[in-house]
Design a protein around this motif. Structure first.
Motif, PDB file in Angstrom:
ATOM      1  N   ARG A   1       4.840  -7.700  -5.203  1.00 45.00           N
ATOM      2  CA  ARG A   1       4.321  -7.788  -3.840  1.00 45.00           C
ATOM      3  C   ARG A   1       3.769  -6.412  -3.488  1.00 45.00           C
TER       4      ARG A   1
ATOM      5  N   ASP B   1       4.217  -4.437  -0.906  1.00 45.58           N
ATOM      6  CA  ASP B   1       5.193  -3.447  -0.440  1.00 45.58           C
ATOM      7  C   ASP B   1       5.992  -2.867  -1.599  1.00 45.58           C
ATOM      8  N   ASN B   2       6.315  -3.695  -2.583  1.00 45.35           N
ATOM      9  CA  ASN B   2       7.029  -3.191  -3.764  1.00 45.35           C
ATOM     10  C   ASN B   2       6.122  -2.328  -4.634  1.00 45.35           C
TER      11      ASN B   2
ATOM     12  N   VAL C   1       3.798  -0.394  -3.549  1.00 45.17           N
ATOM     13  CA  VAL C   1       3.747   0.910  -2.880  1.00 45.17           C
ATOM     14  C   VAL C   1       4.983   1.735  -3.243  1.00 45.17           C
TER      15      VAL C   1
END
Length: 118
Positions: A51, A53-54, A56
């Motif tokens: 994903r 966010d992961n 990043v």
């Protein structure tokens, strides 16, 4: 070190290689980012992609841009603007006569366009 500019980078960048380059392990990356080790292992094996966010979190921990991370996972980044190092940005700003940080445009893309027009 930037994997895109590494002169020894004649071979393909992989997530496993980025992890090794960061002198860590999949297990430690998992702990550092708070992501299940089985998930990291699945990314390395190419079974799934993270994903955003992961991605990043992992990019930050490995010290690479999201574009480099995406390339390492065989995601097509054609057309995505290149990343710039601070040294590159400083050279462009100097060439354009920008000396103060407050005189810089709000994005590096604008700075690059200004450079392309000069």
């Amino acid at each position: 070190m930037n994997p895109e500019t590494n002169s020894q980078n004649s071979q393909e960048v992989t997530l496993k290689g980025l992890i090794e380059q960061a002198k860590t392990t999949q297990r430690q990356l998992s702990k550092d980012c708070g992501i299940a080790e089985v998930t990291i292992n699945s990314w390395v094996a190419g079974k799934i992609v993270p994903r955003f966010d992961n991605a990043v979190l992992v990019g930050r921990r490995l010290g690479v841009s999201l574009k480099v991370l995406a390339k390492s996972m065989h995601i097509d980044v054609t057309g995505v603007p290149d990343d710039y190092s601070l040294i590159d940005l400083k050279k462009i700003a100097t060439k354009l006569g920008i000396e103060k940080i407050e005189d810089l445009p709000e994005s590096y893309e604008i700075l690059k366009k200004m450079n392309d027009r000069s």
